[in-house]
Design an enzyme around this catalytic site. Structure first.
Site, PDB file in Angstrom:
ATOM      1  CG  ASP A 126      -7.393  -7.412   6.950  1.00  0.00           C
ATOM      2  OD1 ASP A 126      -6.444  -6.778   7.585  1.00  0.00           O
ATOM      3  OD2 ASP A 126      -8.046  -6.323   6.023  1.00  0.00           O
ATOM      4  CE  LYS A 175      -7.214  -3.605   5.219  1.00  0.00           C
ATOM      5  NZ  LYS A 175      -5.830  -4.363   5.077  1.00  0.00           N
ATOM      6  NE  ARG A 217      -0.328  -8.896   1.890  1.00  0.00           N
ATOM      7  CZ  ARG A 217      -0.780  -8.124   3.680  1.00  0.00           C
ATOM      8  NH1 ARG A 217      -1.340  -8.863   3.678  1.00  0.00           N
ATOM      9  NH2 ARG A 217      -0.053  -7.053   4.147  1.00  0.00           N
ATOM     10  NE  ARG A 238      -2.395  -1.880   3.718  1.00  0.00           N
ATOM     11  CZ  ARG A 238      -1.422  -0.597   4.466  1.00  0.00           C
ATOM     12  NH1 ARG A 238      -1.524   0.300   4.396  1.00  0.00           N
ATOM     13  NH2 ARG A 238      -1.011  -1.303   5.233  1.00  0.00           N
ATOM     14  CG  HIS A 274      -6.946  -3.008  10.485  1.00  0.00           C
ATOM     15  ND1 HIS A 274      -5.508  -3.154  10.224  1.00  0.00           N
ATOM     16  CD2 HIS A 274      -7.434  -4.358   8.760  1.00  0.00           C
ATOM     17  CE1 HIS A 274      -4.834  -3.439   9.314  1.00  0.00           C
ATOM     18  NE2 HIS A 274      -5.760  -4.057   8.800  1.00  0.00           N
ATOM     19  CE1 TYR A 298       0.473  -5.774  -1.508  1.00  0.00           C
ATOM     20  CE2 TYR A 298      -0.872  -3.918  -0.796  1.00  0.00           C
ATOM     21  CZ  TYR A 298      -0.131  -4.816  -0.846  1.00  0.00           C
ATOM     22  OH  TYR A 298      -0.719  -5.651   0.296  1.00  0.00           O
ATOM     23  CB  SER A 356      -0.677  -3.944   7.934  1.00  0.00           C
ATOM     24  OG  SER A 356      -2.139  -2.963   7.873  1.00  0.00           O
ATOM     25  CB  CYS A 406       0.863  -6.509  14.039  1.00  0.00           C
ATOM     26  SG  CYS A 406       2.111  -5.054  13.756  1.00  0.00           S
TER      27      CYS A 406
END
Ligand code: GTP
Ligand code: SPV
Ligand code: MN
Length: 607
Positions: free
Chosen positions: A298, A231, A390, A79, A251, A222, A273, A275
């Site tokens: 998420d 998002k 990912r 991002r 989130h 991406y 993100s 974590c």
């Protein structure tokens, strides 16, 4: 103006007048060679995947069914927060944590970028729905994109195609609202020009128009920049909808924890993100008798039910998980999910056997192709996989998916965890004193920056409720919203709020807490607190267990490490105070007085 004849444009499988008008307007601006209305069928998916293989964007895996390897442009891997804008009418409404531009000016700039930007390409129209299709008030969107990779990924990540489009017009003929979401890689092709496997543009814009509920994205392929249901819609735009309508778009992962007595508890957790949300959501408990089922990894949309409890729904349909570090020990359920195929892997390594590999996975290959398409061996200095590589895989394949995952009603949340990645200061787990103190914890939480966003990794920054990059409006108004929802609710039915940190380190820099499946021990204590069974010590920062209050039977690490992980060091916390003050100063005058009071009380308790 005469209508331009673009093949496919008039083949719209809907009568929704706003959809028809908007798609035509975009097609006339971007001038693609053809328009494809995405229906979401198997045949269509097979055709699009074959086209992606033909274009060199996808390499089919030999080792997993219907699965593909993709390598992005090396400059398009995460991002781009610097290029992300909240274009509210007033700058004040975007707040100090977002980039802002005047919506009119941004539209003028981006319209020029979009003009002719799909030349030589196919424009795909993807109707989608965030959240269960069975919802009375489905949250709809249409993404227009010129990148087939986005179509393949949206198929995994959202409920899309005809099934979603059927929801656009109600049975009595009314046209439902939808979020228009426009995406282009910004790489028009001249006649005869050879395309590249990953088209993109060095100019990037990820732009949100919160009042209009509209998204414009340009220049990047991406995930977080291009899969606009995620998002952009489900957090940045939805957070504004949620503020206006009295709910929360967060989130957060959603998990179901089942005790040995077969009692189920639902927990939501917000970590920044990279974590640990996906890992916790699919946790395999190490303590006997406890089980976890997954509902989301998420994003959580939460609203109060008629019974006064807070109910959570996951708007997504797939997992877009961090690959490195995922293995049969840390996250066996993610491994089982991707084993079944139907997945897209981006920026991982491709083995000579036609399988995928990344750092931290078992079975390190002797030889592979790295994410930069270089030859790779264990001696290579470069990483085989990008740190933000990912996997994109269907939720329905998760072996521990909770049966109620697709229920529009959602699940009642008993506990909310906030957590960051902090090497120091923040103990393994702390229970807040009450809702407002919990909101203070969330509003002031901090974390080291990860590879999920472009920029410097490791820097500690405040990341309120893990929403710093995802808030669609002023952070102070967001804190107010959290506080007022708590005030309006029946306090006895509110989830309890906890602050966790799996990432505290010892003097020798190693993690003090083993994490992953062992985090079930912390969850067990959380449930113990909810049931009034587990002990804790009141400290200046909240209620913290001792090592004896946690079930650490059979843990490999020495008890002294657990004690260090749980330690509340008043001096370290006194050093946090000016940082929190600085953070509040950045947010400005609108920081709710309740939070300033919480800071003062903390200061006094710390002495
Ligand atoms: P986003 O998808 O970016 O929002 O990330 P996420 O919050 O879902 O993070 P994820 O679960 O994918 O974990 C990111 C990284 O943290 C991975 O490399 C994991 O291996 C690592 N990680 C996750 N949980 C733990 C834990 O309990 N302890 C430690 N030490 N590392 C963890
Ligand atoms: C995150 O960065 O928090 C993610 C990945 O979940 S992305 O969808 O790219 O935002
Ligand atoms: Mn995320």
């Amino acid at each position: 103006m005469t209508a331009v004849a673009i093949p496919g444009l008039d083949a719209a499988p809907t009568t929704h007048s706003k959809v028809l008008a908007w798609v035509r307007e975009v097609a006339e601006l971007t001038t693609p060679d053809r328009v494809v209305w995405v229906d979401g069928s198997e045949e269509e998916s097979a055709r699009i995947n074959a086209e992606l293989v033909e274009a060199g964007t996808f390499v089919p895996l030999k080792a997993k069914p219907n699965s593909y390897w993709a390598a992005s442009d090396p400059d398009d891997v995460a991002r781009v927060e610097e290029r992300t804008f909240i274009c509210s009418e007033r700058e004040e409404d975007a707040g100090p944590t977002n980039n802002w531009a005047h919506p009119g000016e941004m539209k003028a700039t981006m319209t020029e970028l979009y003009r002719g930007c799909m030349r030589g390409r196919t424009m795909y129209v993807i109707p989608f729905c965030m959240g269960p299709l069975g919802d009375d008030d489905p949250k709809l969107g249409v993404e227009i994109t010129d990148f087939a990779y986005v179509v393949a990924s949206m198929r995994v990540m959202t409920r899309m195609g005809q099934a979603a489009l059927d929801k656009f017009v109600t049975e009595d003929g009314a046209e439902r609202e939808f979020v228009p979401a426009l995406h282009s890689v910004g790489a028009p092709l001249n006649p005869g020009e050879q395309d590249v496997p990953w088209p993109c543009n060095s100019t990037k814009y990820i732009t949100h128009f919160p009042e209009e509920r509209m998204i414009w994205s340009y220049g990047s392929g991406y995930g977080g920049n291009s899969l606009l249901g995620k998002k952009c819609y489900s957090l940045r735009i939805a957070s504004v909808m949620a503020r206006d309508e009295g709910w929360l778009a967060e989130h957060m992962l959603i998990l179901k924890l089942i005790s040995p007595e077969d009692k189920a508890y639902y927990i939501a957790a917000a970590f920044p993100s990279a974590c640990g949300k996906t890992n916790l959501a699919m946790l395999q408990p190490t303590i006997p008798g406890w089980r976890v089922e997954t509902l989301g990894d998420d994003i959580a949309w939460m609203r109060f039910g008629e019974d006064g409890r807070l109910y959570a729904v996951n708007p997504e349909f797939g997992f877009f998980g961090v690959a490195p570090g995922t293995n049969w020990h840390t996250n066996p359920n993610a491994m089982r999910t991707i084993e079944q195929g139907n997945s897209v892997f981006t920026n991982v390594a491709l083995t000579d056997e036609g399988d995928i590999w990344w750092e931290g996975m078992e079975g390190k290959p002797e030889h592979a192709t790295s994410w930069t398409k270089q030859e790779w061996t264990p001696d290579s200095e470069e990483k085989a996989a990008h740190p933000n590589s990912r996997y994109c895989t269907p939720m329905s394949q998760c072996p521990i998916l909770a049966p109620e995952w697709d229920d529009p009603k959602g699940v009642p949340i008993s506990a909310i965890l906030f957590g960051g990645r902090r090497a120091t200061t923040v103990p393994l787990v702390t229970e807040s004193r009450d809702w407002q103190h919990g909101v203070f914890m969330g509003a002031t939480m901090s974390s080291e920056k990860t590879a999920a966003a472009a920029g410097k990794v490791g820097e500690v920054r405040r990341d309120p409720m893990a929403m710093l990059p995802f808030l669609g409006y002023h952070a102070a108004d967001y804190f107010k919203h959290w506080i007022s929802l708590g005030k309006e609710a029946d306090a006895t039915k509110l989830p309890k709020i906890f602050y966790v940190n799996w990432f505290r380190r010892g003097d020798d820099k190693r993690f003090l807490w083993p994490g992953f499946g062992e985090n079930s021990r912390v969850l067990k204590w959380v449930i113990g607190r909810i049931e009034g069974q587990a002990a804790a010590t009141e400290t200046p920062i909240g209620f913290v267990p001792t090592a004896d209050d946690l079930d650490i039977d059979g843990i490999e690490e020495p008890k002294s490490d657990v004690e260090l992980a749980l330690r509340v060091d008043a001096e370290e916390w006194r050093q946090e105070l000016p940082l929190i003050e600085e953070w509040f100063a950045k947010i400005g005058d609108k920081v709710p007085s309740n939070l300033r009071d919480e800071l003062e009380s903390l200061r006094q308790r710390l002495g």
